[in-house]
Structures are given as structure tokens and as C-alpha cells.
Write a protein that holds these residues in place. Sequence first.
Motif, PDB file in Angstrom:
ATOM      1  N   LYS A 275       0.985  -1.049   0.244  1.00  0.00           N
ATOM      2  CA  LYS A 275       0.232  -0.015   0.115  1.00  0.00           C
ATOM      3  C   LYS A 275       0.976   1.343  -0.334  1.00  0.00           C
ATOM      4  O   LYS A 275       1.845   1.331  -0.149  1.00  0.00           O
ATOM      5  CB  LYS A 275      -1.449   0.551   1.172  1.00  0.00           C
ATOM      6  CG  LYS A 275      -2.172  -1.138   1.209  1.00  0.00           C
ATOM      7  CD  LYS A 275      -2.698  -1.026   2.621  1.00  0.00           C
ATOM      8  CE  LYS A 275      -3.190  -2.220   2.530  1.00  0.00           C
ATOM      9  NZ  LYS A 275      -4.207  -2.699   4.713  1.00  0.00           N
ATOM     10  N   ASN A 276       0.037   2.301  -0.164  1.00  0.00           N
ATOM     11  CA  ASN A 276       0.630   3.661   0.334  1.00  0.00           C
ATOM     12  C   ASN A 276       1.801   4.305  -1.104  1.00  0.00           C
ATOM     13  O   ASN A 276       2.629   4.382  -0.828  1.00  0.00           O
ATOM     14  CB  ASN A 276       1.018   3.952   1.379  1.00  0.00           C
ATOM     15  CG  ASN A 276      -0.032   3.632   2.217  1.00  0.00           C
ATOM     16  OD1 ASN A 276      -1.193   4.659   1.520  1.00  0.00           O
ATOM     17  ND2 ASN A 276       0.251   3.057   3.685  1.00  0.00           N
ATOM     18  N   LEU A 277       1.949   3.083  -2.179  1.00  0.00           N
ATOM     19  CA  LEU A 277       3.053   2.699  -3.284  1.00  0.00           C
ATOM     20  C   LEU A 277       3.246   4.652  -3.597  1.00  0.00           C
ATOM     21  O   LEU A 277       5.048   4.827  -3.967  1.00  0.00           O
ATOM     22  CB  LEU A 277       2.753   2.941  -3.905  1.00  0.00           C
ATOM     23  CG  LEU A 277       2.550   0.958  -4.043  1.00  0.00           C
ATOM     24  CD1 LEU A 277       2.362   0.189  -5.061  1.00  0.00           C
ATOM     25  CD2 LEU A 277       3.542   0.509  -3.471  1.00  0.00           C
ATOM     26  N   LYS A 278       2.485   5.921  -4.140  1.00  0.00           N
ATOM     27  CA  LYS A 278       2.754   7.079  -3.930  1.00  0.00           C
ATOM     28  C   LYS A 278       3.531   7.813  -3.394  1.00  0.00           C
ATOM     29  O   LYS A 278       4.431   8.312  -3.626  1.00  0.00           O
ATOM     30  CB  LYS A 278       1.552   7.725  -4.681  1.00  0.00           C
ATOM     31  CG  LYS A 278       0.403   7.269  -5.835  1.00  0.00           C
ATOM     32  CD  LYS A 278      -0.547   8.347  -6.245  1.00  0.00           C
ATOM     33  CE  LYS A 278      -1.676   7.751  -7.564  1.00  0.00           C
ATOM     34  NZ  LYS A 278      -2.294   8.943  -7.778  1.00  0.00           N
ATOM     35  N   SER A 279       3.438   7.845  -2.335  1.00  0.00           N
ATOM     36  CA  SER A 279       4.692   8.236  -1.552  1.00  0.00           C
ATOM     37  C   SER A 279       5.493   8.002  -0.966  1.00  0.00           C
ATOM     38  O   SER A 279       6.566   8.043  -0.763  1.00  0.00           O
ATOM     39  CB  SER A 279       3.626   8.267   0.289  1.00  0.00           C
ATOM     40  OG  SER A 279       3.558   6.914   0.678  1.00  0.00           O
ATOM     41  N   LYS A 280       5.271   6.373  -0.590  1.00  0.00           N
ATOM     42  CA  LYS A 280       6.429   5.545  -0.840  1.00  0.00           C
ATOM     43  C   LYS A 280       7.862   5.841  -2.080  1.00  0.00           C
ATOM     44  O   LYS A 280       9.013   6.114  -1.714  1.00  0.00           O
ATOM     45  CB  LYS A 280       6.559   4.015  -0.741  1.00  0.00           C
ATOM     46  CG  LYS A 280       6.148   4.058   0.805  1.00  0.00           C
ATOM     47  CD  LYS A 280       5.556   2.274   0.885  1.00  0.00           C
ATOM     48  CE  LYS A 280       4.914   1.772   2.010  1.00  0.00           C
ATOM     49  NZ  LYS A 280       4.090   0.628   2.463  1.00  0.00           N
ATOM     50  N   ALA A 281       7.229   5.891  -3.334  1.00  0.00           N
ATOM     51  CA  ALA A 281       7.827   6.237  -5.258  1.00  0.00           C
ATOM     52  C   ALA A 281       8.940   7.603  -4.584  1.00  0.00           C
ATOM     53  O   ALA A 281       9.586   7.414  -5.232  1.00  0.00           O
ATOM     54  CB  ALA A 281       6.647   5.929  -6.068  1.00  0.00           C
ATOM     55  N   VAL A 282       8.065   8.805  -3.701  1.00  0.00           N
ATOM     56  CA  VAL A 282       8.347   9.829  -3.712  1.00  0.00           C
ATOM     57  C   VAL A 282       9.634  10.039  -2.470  1.00  0.00           C
ATOM     58  O   VAL A 282      10.863   9.889  -2.996  1.00  0.00           O
ATOM     59  CB  VAL A 282       8.044  10.895  -3.143  1.00  0.00           C
ATOM     60  CG1 VAL A 282       8.785  12.294  -2.467  1.00  0.00           C
ATOM     61  CG2 VAL A 282       6.351  11.136  -4.382  1.00  0.00           C
ATOM     62  N   ASP A 283      10.100   8.881  -1.488  1.00  0.00           N
ATOM     63  CA  ASP A 283      10.610   8.814  -0.726  1.00  0.00           C
ATOM     64  C   ASP A 283      11.627   8.034  -1.335  1.00  0.00           C
ATOM     65  O   ASP A 283      13.334   8.027  -1.208  1.00  0.00           O
ATOM     66  CB  ASP A 283      10.263   7.977   0.254  1.00  0.00           C
ATOM     67  CG  ASP A 283       9.259   7.692   0.773  1.00  0.00           C
ATOM     68  OD1 ASP A 283       8.832   9.885   0.991  1.00  0.00           O
ATOM     69  OD2 ASP A 283       8.389   7.434   1.516  1.00  0.00           O
ATOM     70  N   LEU A 284      11.386   6.449  -2.472  1.00  0.00           N
ATOM     71  CA  LEU A 284      12.589   6.383  -3.056  1.00  0.00           C
ATOM     72  C   LEU A 284      13.154   7.007  -4.393  1.00  0.00           C
ATOM     73  O   LEU A 284      14.036   6.802  -4.407  1.00  0.00           O
ATOM     74  CB  LEU A 284      11.692   5.333  -3.847  1.00  0.00           C
ATOM     75  CG  LEU A 284      12.312   4.586  -5.221  1.00  0.00           C
ATOM     76  CD1 LEU A 284      13.474   3.522  -4.218  1.00  0.00           C
ATOM     77  CD2 LEU A 284      11.641   3.460  -5.602  1.00  0.00           C
ATOM     78  N   ILE A 285      12.643   7.972  -4.908  1.00  0.00           N
ATOM     79  CA  ILE A 285      13.336   8.879  -5.862  1.00  0.00           C
ATOM     80  C   ILE A 285      13.764   9.911  -4.916  1.00  0.00           C
ATOM     81  O   ILE A 285      15.326  10.282  -5.309  1.00  0.00           O
ATOM     82  CB  ILE A 285      12.416   9.812  -6.126  1.00  0.00           C
ATOM     83  CG1 ILE A 285      11.482   9.622  -6.812  1.00  0.00           C
ATOM     84  CG2 ILE A 285      12.868  10.845  -7.506  1.00  0.00           C
ATOM     85  CD1 ILE A 285      10.492  10.171  -7.734  1.00  0.00           C
ATOM     86  N   LEU A 286      13.890  10.030  -3.759  1.00  0.00           N
ATOM     87  CA  LEU A 286      14.302  10.714  -2.482  1.00  0.00           C
ATOM     88  C   LEU A 286      16.207  10.008  -2.367  1.00  0.00           C
ATOM     89  O   LEU A 286      17.388  10.841  -2.843  1.00  0.00           O
ATOM     90  CB  LEU A 286      13.707  11.242  -1.412  1.00  0.00           C
ATOM     91  CG  LEU A 286      12.447  12.809  -1.937  1.00  0.00           C
ATOM     92  CD1 LEU A 286      13.013  12.908  -0.263  1.00  0.00           C
ATOM     93  CD2 LEU A 286      13.857  14.529  -1.850  1.00  0.00           C
ATOM     94  N   VAL A 287      15.777   8.793  -2.484  1.00  0.00           N
ATOM     95  CA  VAL A 287      16.908   8.187  -1.889  1.00  0.00           C
ATOM     96  C   VAL A 287      18.431   7.775  -3.218  1.00  0.00           C
ATOM     97  O   VAL A 287      18.924   7.789  -3.254  1.00  0.00           O
ATOM     98  CB  VAL A 287      16.638   6.822  -1.318  1.00  0.00           C
ATOM     99  CG1 VAL A 287      17.884   5.321  -1.949  1.00  0.00           C
ATOM    100  CG2 VAL A 287      15.929   6.849   0.242  1.00  0.00           C
ATOM    101  N   LEU A 288      17.565   7.311  -4.534  1.00  0.00           N
ATOM    102  CA  LEU A 288      18.105   7.452  -5.100  1.00  0.00           C
ATOM    103  C   LEU A 288      18.987   9.169  -5.781  1.00  0.00           C
ATOM    104  O   LEU A 288      20.603   8.686  -6.458  1.00  0.00           O
ATOM    105  CB  LEU A 288      17.244   7.322  -6.992  1.00  0.00           C
ATOM    106  CG  LEU A 288      16.776   5.528  -6.810  1.00  0.00           C
ATOM    107  CD1 LEU A 288      15.817   5.530  -7.837  1.00  0.00           C
ATOM    108  CD2 LEU A 288      17.871   4.969  -6.459  1.00  0.00           C
ATOM    109  N   ILE A 289      18.550  10.771  -6.180  1.00  0.00           N
ATOM    110  CA  ILE A 289      19.110  11.053  -6.168  1.00  0.00           C
ATOM    111  C   ILE A 289      20.374  11.757  -5.324  1.00  0.00           C
ATOM    112  O   ILE A 289      21.013  12.140  -5.629  1.00  0.00           O
ATOM    113  CB  ILE A 289      18.055  12.291  -5.855  1.00  0.00           C
ATOM    114  CG1 ILE A 289      16.666  12.729  -7.135  1.00  0.00           C
ATOM    115  CG2 ILE A 289      18.780  13.524  -5.998  1.00  0.00           C
ATOM    116  CD1 ILE A 289      15.603  13.874  -6.675  1.00  0.00           C
ATOM    117  N   GLY A 290      19.821  11.097  -3.766  1.00  0.00           N
ATOM    118  CA  GLY A 290      20.146  11.183  -2.964  1.00  0.00           C
ATOM    119  C   GLY A 290      22.501   9.810  -2.919  1.00  0.00           C
ATOM    120  O   GLY A 290      23.175  10.665  -3.235  1.00  0.00           O
TER     121      GLY A 290
END
Length: 299
Positions: A275-290
Amino acid sequence: MWLLLAFLSAALLGFYDAFKKQSLRDNAVLPVLFLNTIFSSLVFLPFILISAFAPAVLEGTMFNVPVAGWEVHKLIVIKSFIVLSSWIFGYFGMKHLPLTIVGPINATRPVMVLVGAMLVFGERLNLYQWIGVMLAVLSFFMLSRSGKKEGIDFRHNKWILFIVLAAVTGAVSGLYDKYLMKHLNPMLVQSWYNVYQVFIMCPVILLLWYPRRKESTPFRWEWTIICISIFLCAADFVYFYALSYEDSMISIVSMVRRGSVVVSFLFGALFFREKNLKSKAVDLILVLIGMFFLYLGSK
């Protein structure tokens, strides 16, 4: 070449995480881990035996396992304890948490490797690396907010603590790997640390799980348990050879390997219906940018 090997290792690790999650669903953790150590050691046992009793067969190949004395093997035993500690924490945490939360937390491991390099080796972070660290911290904070939507309180959930401890011990293992690869043959380390883990797990199973097996989650066989070992052995084999290159950088290799979170995240979304894939995807993108900033800072 070592960077390409790191990317290949990351892809294999993503599948490893997915098979691990499937194997642990409503299953006893310690037997799954024990079987993983057995199957992994069986993969390398033929190479150990052939190298010892028919050395001419594998001599000069990347599959040769050199004969070494106790001074070398005790370093590998230490490696076994570190990795097994990380696995025990990680297996328990993954069983009780969504893969889409476990993956991004594990992806912060390169930050821990960098901090470890600062503390242990006296390294200093540049601007790009500090940006990467700050983004990873921000993503962890945002991920805790996503977890609350699923009733997961990061401050009071022991399984979150287990995943964090798994990431910390995994970072320690990464720093130790770089040291080992400067002095030891990759095949020697990988083959024997898998064998030693079987012996370490035997008393764990006999003393901690077997007497209480009827009081806890029952163990059931899953074919994906074999897949855990196959993909882990392949990922680690490629990883150790990446580190064996003289110009390889553990900070970059560790960062690239955490790219496995993309594969595991897709598995969590497509196959485990988390669940809550959209908000987790934002978190994941931040990790990848980092991670990208860590890469820029480490070039």
C-alpha cells in the motif's frame, strides 16, 4: 569494469530481496536463514574440494579457492559473524514489514558506509556527498510518515529497529570487505564465509528455534528458499570481484548495490500488492537522487 559489476550485483540483489520476502511470509525465520546458509555453502563446496584435491583443474581461473592458514581463516570467520548478524536482523525485519519500506531503509546503507569511512579511515565528505547524506536522512524521515499510514511507528516498532541494525551491520561488513579484498582472494572469502555460517547457525537453530518451534510460527518449505541462495551467491560473487579491482571504490560500489531497491520496490508493488505506493515512491526517488549525489561526490 568494476562499476558494471556493481550494477549487475544490484539487479541480482533486488531479486534476492523479493525471493527472501516471499520465503518469509508466514514462515519461521531461523530455519529459512539456516537453509539459505546450507544451500549457499553447497554452491561453493565443490570449488573448495576441487581446489584442494585437484588444484590443476581450477588453477588460473576465477573459481579457484586458494589454500590458506588459520591467520587468514580467522579474518573470514569474523566476516561470517558480521554478515550473519546483519541477516538475522534483516530477515526478522523483512518478515514483519512491507518490502516497499524495507528497501528504501536498506538503501541508506551507502550513507552509513561514508560515515564509517569518516570515523574509521579519517575520510572527509565533500559538498555533493553531504547533499547525498542529507537527502538520505530526509527520505528516512518521509518514509516514517508513509509508514504511519500503515500503522508502523518508526520510533516504537522493533522491526524497524531490526532493519536499521541490519543496515548498520551491513555497512560494517562493506567496510570490512574492502579491507579483505585488498589482501585476500575473492573466491577464498566468499566460499569459506558461507561454510562458516552453517557452523555458526547450527547452535542458533538447536538452542533458540528447535526447542520452541511449536510455540512460534511453523516452518514450511518454499521453493523460493533455493532462489534466495542462488541469487545471493551470484550477487556476492560479482560484488567481491568488483572490489578486487585496484581502482574500485567501496563508497560507489555500496551505493550502486543499493540500487537493488528499484527491483525490490517493483516486486513489492506488482506481486505483493503493498500500500501507499505513491508516497513511498517519492521517498524512493529521494534516496536515488541522494545516491546520485554520492556518486558525483565520489568521482
